[in-house]
Design a protein around this motif. Structure first.
Motif, PDB file in Angstrom:
ATOM      1  N   ASP A 231     -28.673  -5.272 -33.422  1.00 53.92           N
ATOM      2  CA  ASP A 231     -29.767  -4.363 -33.084  1.00 53.92           C
ATOM      3  C   ASP A 231     -30.405  -4.694 -31.735  1.00 53.92           C
ATOM      4  OD1 ASP A 231     -29.335  -3.056 -35.428  1.00 53.92           O
ATOM      5  OD2 ASP A 231     -30.940  -4.048 -36.534  1.00 53.92           O
ATOM      6  N   ALA A 232     -30.137  -5.918 -31.226  1.00 54.90           N
ATOM      7  CA  ALA A 232     -30.736  -6.320 -29.962  1.00 54.90           C
ATOM      8  C   ALA A 232     -29.952  -5.804 -28.753  1.00 54.90           C
ATOM      9  CB  ALA A 232     -30.839  -7.842 -29.892  1.00 54.90           C
ATOM     10  N   ILE A 233     -28.777  -5.174 -28.997  1.00 55.29           N
ATOM     11  CA  ILE A 233     -27.964  -4.690 -27.882  1.00 55.29           C
ATOM     12  C   ILE A 233     -28.552  -3.393 -27.344  1.00 55.29           C
ATOM     13  CG2 ILE A 233     -25.677  -3.880 -27.184  1.00 55.29           C
ATOM     14  CD1 ILE A 233     -24.490  -5.574 -29.363  1.00 55.29           C
ATOM     15  N   PRO A 234     -28.905  -3.332 -26.054  1.00 54.35           N
ATOM     16  CA  PRO A 234     -29.398  -2.082 -25.483  1.00 54.35           C
ATOM     17  C   PRO A 234     -28.251  -1.116 -25.236  1.00 54.35           C
ATOM     18  CG  PRO A 234     -29.257  -3.758 -23.776  1.00 54.35           C
ATOM     19  CD  PRO A 234     -28.895  -4.433 -25.074  1.00 54.35           C
ATOM     20  N   SER A 235     -28.579   0.175 -25.155  1.00 59.85           N
ATOM     21  CA  SER A 235     -27.555   1.154 -24.810  1.00 59.85           C
ATOM     22  C   SER A 235     -27.025   0.864 -23.414  1.00 59.85           C
ATOM     23  CB  SER A 235     -28.136   2.565 -24.855  1.00 59.85           C
ATOM     24  OG  SER A 235     -28.403   2.954 -26.186  1.00 59.85           O
ATOM     25  N   GLU A 236     -25.716   1.094 -23.229  1.00 54.90           N
ATOM     26  CA  GLU A 236     -25.093   0.862 -21.932  1.00 54.90           C
ATOM     27  C   GLU A 236     -24.033   1.927 -21.690  1.00 54.90           C
ATOM     28  OE1 GLU A 236     -23.506  -3.045 -22.119  1.00 54.90           O
ATOM     29  OE2 GLU A 236     -22.191  -2.613 -23.811  1.00 54.90           O
ATOM     30  N   GLY A 237     -23.528   1.983 -20.464  1.00 54.82           N
ATOM     31  CA  GLY A 237     -22.553   2.999 -20.107  1.00 54.82           C
ATOM     32  C   GLY A 237     -21.261   2.886 -20.904  1.00 54.82           C
ATOM     33  N   ILE A 238     -20.650   4.049 -21.182  1.00 54.21           N
ATOM     34  CA  ILE A 238     -19.380   4.097 -21.917  1.00 54.21           C
ATOM     35  C   ILE A 238     -18.337   4.772 -21.034  1.00 54.21           C
ATOM     36  CG2 ILE A 238     -18.171   5.074 -23.903  1.00 54.21           C
ATOM     37  CD1 ILE A 238     -20.705   4.841 -25.475  1.00 54.21           C
ATOM     38  N   ALA A 239     -17.192   4.127 -20.895  1.00 60.22           N
ATOM     39  CA  ALA A 239     -16.117   4.659 -20.070  1.00 60.22           C
ATOM     40  C   ALA A 239     -15.202   5.570 -20.881  1.00 60.22           C
ATOM     41  CB  ALA A 239     -15.304   3.514 -19.465  1.00 60.22           C
ATOM     42  N   PRO A 259     -20.124  10.548 -25.024  1.00 61.80           N
ATOM     43  CA  PRO A 259     -21.462  10.312 -24.465  1.00 61.80           C
ATOM     44  C   PRO A 259     -21.372   9.320 -23.310  1.00 61.80           C
ATOM     45  CG  PRO A 259     -21.199   9.143 -26.540  1.00 61.80           C
ATOM     46  CD  PRO A 259     -19.990  10.014 -26.398  1.00 61.80           C
ATOM     47  N   VAL A 260     -22.329   9.371 -22.405  1.00 60.69           N
ATOM     48  CA  VAL A 260     -22.274   8.480 -21.251  1.00 60.69           C
ATOM     49  C   VAL A 260     -22.866   7.108 -21.558  1.00 60.69           C
ATOM     50  CG1 VAL A 260     -22.243  10.350 -19.581  1.00 60.69           C
ATOM     51  CG2 VAL A 260     -24.440   9.424 -20.341  1.00 60.69           C
ATOM     52  N   THR A 261     -23.638   6.981 -22.644  1.00 60.99           N
ATOM     53  CA  THR A 261     -24.172   5.685 -23.051  1.00 60.99           C
ATOM     54  C   THR A 261     -24.024   5.528 -24.563  1.00 60.99           C
ATOM     55  OG1 THR A 261     -26.424   6.536 -23.384  1.00 60.99           O
ATOM     56  CG2 THR A 261     -25.893   5.664 -21.193  1.00 60.99           C
ATOM     57  N   GLY A 262     -24.126   4.292 -25.011  1.00 59.98           N
ATOM     58  CA  GLY A 262     -24.071   4.015 -26.445  1.00 59.98           C
ATOM     59  C   GLY A 262     -24.537   2.600 -26.729  1.00 59.98           C
ATOM     60  N   GLY A 263     -24.951   2.360 -27.975  1.00 56.66           N
ATOM     61  CA  GLY A 263     -25.497   1.062 -28.335  1.00 56.66           C
ATOM     62  C   GLY A 263     -24.614   0.211 -29.210  1.00 56.66           C
ATOM     63  N   TYR A 264     -23.421   0.703 -29.572  1.00 54.08           N
ATOM     64  CA  TYR A 264     -22.486  -0.095 -30.353  1.00 54.08           C
ATOM     65  C   TYR A 264     -21.464  -0.742 -29.426  1.00 54.08           C
ATOM     66  CZ  TYR A 264     -24.407   2.571 -34.273  1.00 54.08           C
ATOM     67  OH  TYR A 264     -25.249   3.146 -35.189  1.00 54.08           O
ATOM     68  N   PRO A 265     -20.911  -1.885 -29.809  1.00 55.27           N
ATOM     69  CA  PRO A 265     -20.024  -2.614 -28.888  1.00 55.27           C
ATOM     70  C   PRO A 265     -18.703  -1.896 -28.617  1.00 55.27           C
ATOM     71  CG  PRO A 265     -20.094  -3.687 -31.035  1.00 55.27           C
ATOM     72  CD  PRO A 265     -21.147  -2.634 -31.062  1.00 55.27           C
ATOM     73  N   VAL A 266     -18.325  -1.882 -27.347  1.00 58.64           N
ATOM     74  CA  VAL A 266     -17.004  -1.422 -26.921  1.00 58.64           C
ATOM     75  C   VAL A 266     -16.130  -2.657 -26.769  1.00 58.64           C
ATOM     76  CG1 VAL A 266     -15.699  -0.404 -25.011  1.00 58.64           C
ATOM     77  CG2 VAL A 266     -17.827   0.660 -25.778  1.00 58.64           C
ATOM     78  N   ILE A 267     -15.059  -2.732 -27.558  1.00 56.57           N
ATOM     79  CA  ILE A 267     -14.241  -3.949 -27.552  1.00 56.57           C
ATOM     80  C   ILE A 267     -12.895  -3.756 -26.859  1.00 56.57           C
ATOM     81  CG2 ILE A 267     -15.356  -4.767 -29.653  1.00 56.57           C
ATOM     82  CD1 ILE A 267     -12.637  -4.169 -31.093  1.00 56.57           C
TER      83      ILE A 267
END
Length: 292
Positions: A231-239, A259-267
């Motif tokens: 929950d501490a991860i801020p939204s960030e750009g998604i490629a 979407p251009v941003t998201g708050g779940y991890p991109v692995i």
């Protein structure tokens, strides 16, 4: 017969939109890339009728298109395999053909793949938004989805006559596993074991669309799990082509209208050709991730 060339659409099946190569360069303003979900198939369609690769075409989801030619049109259908007909006569897939004024062009439901691309020499002429004629289903930018009764004007985005008008498509077995090539990163530290993405097989969830392909784990092996403190991860750009892991642990592969941003991890992030392959995944298709 009038001097204006157009396609008069009478049926669209599950869905038809106008697409080109999208709106690059606006992510910082919150505008997704959009454009064709399978970009290589759109480029091929435009090349086969002598258009610029940036010309707009129709993206047809699961077939069902019926459209009448107004004026003499030179057309081709690429992407998902399905029978293309002119006045009921099959004319070939990935093979450009002339359609006379008043003739009916139809695209049947595909036997392999999801999205077909209908290009007309000259391109589909709708009003561009931020330099693109693409329909973005997430943000609502661009033209409305095509419906029965729509008349689409044909533009002038063609170049010299193409050197080839035919590109035979290699057949594939719908029961075969599809391999998607992906590089790990950037948030592998936010899941317990990111390598699980590359172990085992996944199946395509029916709740997939132009935004993303949702995948379900086939076996009962270990699941992808978030580490504590997500929950501490801020939204960030998604490629484009990102593989995001929501709390369910079931990956989402982001496509053209992501979407251009998201708050779940991109692995992981897919290679461009694998994003095109992902765009053609039908529900129930089996997928395996591979490192290049």
């Amino acid at each position: 017969m009038t001097g204006t060339r157009a396609l008069s659409v009478s049926a669209t099946g599950p869905g038809v939109t106008v697409q080109d190569l999208g709106r690059p360069g606006y992510a910082h303003l919150g505008v997704p890339l959009s454009g064709a979900a399978d970009r290589s198939s759109l480029r091929l369609a435009n090349r086969l009728v002598g258009n610029r690769e940036t010309a707009a075409a129709l993206e047809i989801t699961l077939g069902g298109l019926r459209a009448e030619a107004r004026g003499l049109l030179f057309v081709v259908v690429t992407g998902a395999s399905g029978i293309v007909r002119v006045d009921g006569t099959p004319v070939g897939h990935s093979s450009a053909t002339a359609v006379q004024h008043g003739q009916m062009l139809t695209v049947d439901a595909p036997t392999d793949g999801v999205r077909s691309y209908l290009a007309v020499r000259g391109g589909i002429d709708v009003t561009p938004v931020l330099g693109s004629r693409s329909t973005d289903v997430l943000s609502g930018l661009g033209p409305e989805p095509v419906v029965g009764g729509t008349v689409l004007a044909i533009g002038t985005e063609n170049e010299a006559w193409p050197s080839t008008t035919d590109a035979p498509r290699e057949g594939s077995d719908p029961d075969q596993t599809v391999f998607l090539y992906a590089e790990l990163g950037p948030r592998t530290d936010r899941v317990v074991d990111a390598e699980l993405l590359f172990r085992g097989e996944w199946t395509v969830n029916p709740h997939s669309d132009r935004v993303g392909v949702r995948l379900d784990r086939i076996d009962d092996g270990p699941q992808l799990r978030h580490r504590d403190g997500l929950d501490a991860i801020p939204s960030e750009g998604i490629a484009y082509g990102s593989v995001q892991i929501p709390p369910s642990g079931q990956p989402v592969v982001f496509l053209a209208d992501h979407p251009v941003t998201g708050g779940y991890p991109v692995i992981a992030v897919l290679r461009a050709d694998s994003v095109d392959r992902a765009a053609q995944l039908a529900p129930g298709r089996t997928v395996r991730f591979i490192k290049p």
